[in-house]
Design an enzyme around this catalytic site. Structure first.
Site, PDB file in Angstrom:
ATOM      1  N   LYS A  80      -6.982 -10.420  36.019  1.00  0.00           N
ATOM      2  CA  LYS A  80      -6.361 -10.093  34.729  1.00  0.00           C
ATOM      3  C   LYS A  80      -5.070  -9.315  34.989  1.00  0.00           C
ATOM      4  CE  LYS A  80      -7.764  -8.086  30.243  1.00  0.00           C
ATOM      5  NZ  LYS A  80      -8.854  -7.372  29.537  1.00  0.00           N
ATOM      6  N   SER A 155      -9.918  -9.405  25.047  1.00  0.00           N
ATOM      7  CA  SER A 155      -8.552  -9.582  25.507  1.00  0.00           C
ATOM      8  C   SER A 155      -8.426 -10.423  26.774  1.00  0.00           C
ATOM      9  CB  SER A 155      -7.915  -8.217  25.743  1.00  0.00           C
ATOM     10  OG  SER A 155      -8.605  -7.516  26.776  1.00  0.00           O
ATOM     11  N   SER A 179     -14.034  -6.989  26.017  1.00  0.00           N
ATOM     12  CA  SER A 179     -13.061  -7.969  26.511  1.00  0.00           C
ATOM     13  C   SER A 179     -13.464  -8.767  27.740  1.00  0.00           C
ATOM     14  CB  SER A 179     -11.721  -7.292  26.777  1.00  0.00           C
ATOM     15  OG  SER A 179     -11.118  -6.975  25.558  1.00  0.00           O
TER      16      SER A 179
HETATM   17  N1  GLN Z   1     -11.231  -6.397  21.005  1.00  0.00           N
HETATM   18  C1  GLN Z   1     -11.340  -4.993  21.247  1.00  0.00           C
HETATM   19  C2  GLN Z   1     -10.014  -4.346  20.937  1.00  0.00           C
HETATM   20  O1  GLN Z   1      -9.182  -5.011  20.445  1.00  0.00           O
HETATM   21  C3  GLN Z   1     -11.758  -4.746  22.665  1.00  0.00           C
HETATM   22  C4  GLN Z   1     -10.674  -4.917  23.638  1.00  0.00           C
HETATM   23  C5  GLN Z   1     -11.076  -4.676  25.048  1.00  0.00           C
HETATM   24  O2  GLN Z   1     -12.258  -4.631  25.381  1.00  0.00           O
HETATM   25  N2  GLN Z   1     -10.084  -4.493  25.884  1.00  0.00           N
HETATM   26  O3  GLN Z   1      -9.793  -3.207  21.182  1.00  0.00           O
END
Ligand code: GLN
EC number: 6.3.5.7
Length: 497
Positions: A80, A155, A179
């Site tokens: 990532k 994400s 994410s």
């Molecule tokens: N979707 C969640 C957010 O927008 C989690 C994101 C994540 O785990 N990085 O914060």
């Protein structure tokens, strides 16, 4: 020779170690696959062709010299684009870091290199890991290989899409609120959020430091365990890193068994907003656990219904503080520095141009929640809810060994459907967020295709802190049972490529 991109990481490593194939051949096969499909999928922001081939050659030379190879030596992995990589761009999906080339490796990246994995490149993500669809990337969305008009989750949608599309057998993600697990669920893959502090955060660009956790993405439970054991462990460069032996996740993944295991089904994670086909597959899988010898009971965790609200105060608060470092002076983008403007003006112009809407929304929310007069009402209350959630887990783990729930309320939604509706987007992480707030371990494993749309459904397995091995034990038992039913760890091949 069989298509090398279809093998699991464990099979690939064995084949390389036994001399059946070279690491260079494996790497070339994956680079060719990326060339063939990534224009459509857009899982990668950067492909490090030369770096990958150089590492693969190094592994082949090591083997030729008779040196001992690690359990994943020569296996390709996608990372990532939130982990710093020495000499290789790291954008975090943001324009504000476009062109930034770090001078050091994140601990996770260093460990991958030391274990002789081959890093193929950096994967697409929602900007600063804020999102559930990868649509918030400044570099355009990633498609879900099951249906390219749908999101791969977020994400870390790039990491999950890459392994689903056979561009890499393994990938690294990060999980602040879901994410790793939510993208795994909607792509039919395996994703694990290790116990907070189990994997070093050193070199991970910070979003919400008390929640962020790196972890493995793979197509099988054993592959995830092998990767987990490479990247986990104490690191003195991260003050929150746990100084204890890493749970033996590989042994657990090789010995999937749920006989006598006490499994709690989280009562709060169903009802309105949950897709019928998701609940159907989850219920069938719970039934399967029973058939495999687990004792299944329903468990109530009432504070979990407040987790989303608490998260959307705590995460933005920490992000507003963490992202203050992007001031146009130290890293990446600088706008309006023409000799006529003050440093403050350049900072403001750069942040205006460099951050996307969701990042700005979070910075403003967080700044507001932390401001004097509001701090106790917002941030303080959210921290109290966090304590209640931790207590719910403690109570539950007094009765059961693991908890289970859907990973996400729905299957992959169409690209664009929730892009202008932040609340709808936030709901994707309803079931995953409690484990980030409490810091325990959780996994998503595939549990079938929803009957109404034919898209993957994920089951979330949750374990107490430092009992990550339980996730793998349950995950492997389910995977074996499901594989007997479906004949393939990824359910079946993602159809759209
Ligand atoms: N979707 C969640 C957010 O927008 C989690 C994101 C994540 O785990 N990085 O914060």
């Amino acid at each position: 020779m069989a298509d090398l991109t279809r093998l699991t990481a464990a099979e690939t490593a064995e084949l390389i170690a036994s001399g059946g194939v070279t690491a260079v051949e494996v790497t070339e096969a994956h680079l060719a696959r990326i060339d063939a499909v990534d224009e459509k999928v857009h899982a990668f922001l950067y492909v490090d062709r030369e770096g990958a081939l150089a590492k693969a050659r190094e592994v082949d030379e090591k083997r030729a010299r008779g040196e001992r190879l690690g359990p994943l030596a020569g296996v390709p992995v996608a990372v990532k684009d939130l982990f710093t990589t020495e000499g290789v761009t790291t954008t975090v999906g943001s324009k504000i870091l476009e062109g930034w080339v770090p001078q050091y490796d994140a601990t996770v990246v260093r460990k991958l290199k030391e274990a002789d994995l081959v890093i193929l490149g950096k994967t697409n993500m929602d900007e600063f890991a804020m999102g559930s669809s990868t649509e918030n990337s400044a570099y355009g969305p990633t498609g879900n290989p099951w249906d390219l008009t749908r999101v791969p989750g977020g994400s870390g949608g790039g990491s999950s899409a890459a392994i689903t599309a056979y561009e890499a057998p393994l990938a690294i993600g990060t999980d602040t609120g879901g994410s790793i697990r939510q993208p795994a669920a909607v792509t039919g893959t395996v994703g694990v959020k290790p116990t907070y502090g189990g994997v070093s955060r050193y070199g991970m660009v910070a979003f919400s430091s008390s929640l962020d956790q790196g972890g493995p993405c793979a197509r099988t439970v054993l592959d995830a365990a092998l990767l987990h054991s490479v990247i986990a462990g104490h690191d003195e460069m991260d003050s929150t890193s746990i100084d204890q032996p890493v749970p033996d996740v590989v042994a657990a993944a090789r010995n999937g068994d749920v006989k006598g295991l006490r499994v709690g089904v989280v009562k709060e994670f169903r009802g309105e907003g949950y897709q019928a086909g998701v609940l159907q597959r989850v219920d069938e899988t719970v039934e399967l656990l029973r058939e495999l010898g687990a004792e299944v009971v329903e468990v109530s965790c009432p504070s979990f219904t407040k987790a989303l609200a608490a998260y959307y105060l705590i995460a933005p608060s920490e992000c507003s503080s963490n992202l203050a470092r992007f001031d146009a002076m130290r890293y990446g983008l600088r706008v309006g520095d023409d000799g006529t403007r003050s440093a403050e003006e350049v900072t403001a112009l750069t942040r205006e141009a460099g951050f996307g809407d969701e990042v700005k929304r979070r910075v403003m929310l967080g700044t507001y929640a932390l401001s004097s007069g509001y701090y106790d009402a917002y941030y303080g209350s959210a921290q109290k809810v966090r304590t209640l959630i931790t207590r719910d887990f403690e109570r539950a783990f007094g009765e059961v060994d693991v908890l289970v729930s859907p990973t996400t309320p729905t299957t992959a939604f169409p690209i664009g459907e929730r892009a202008d509706d932040p609340m709808a987007m936030y709901l994707a992480d309803l079931c995953t967020i409690p484990s980030n707030l409490a810091g325990n371990a959780a996994m998503s494993v595939p549990c079938g295709l929803a009957p109404e749309d034919g898209l993957p459904v994920g089951l979330q397995i949750i374990a107490p802190a430092m009992a990550d091995d339980r996730l793998y034990r349950v995950g492997a038992a389910l995977e074996a049972a499901h594989q007997a039913r479906w004949g393939h760890p990824l359910l079946e091949e993602a159809p759209s490529l």
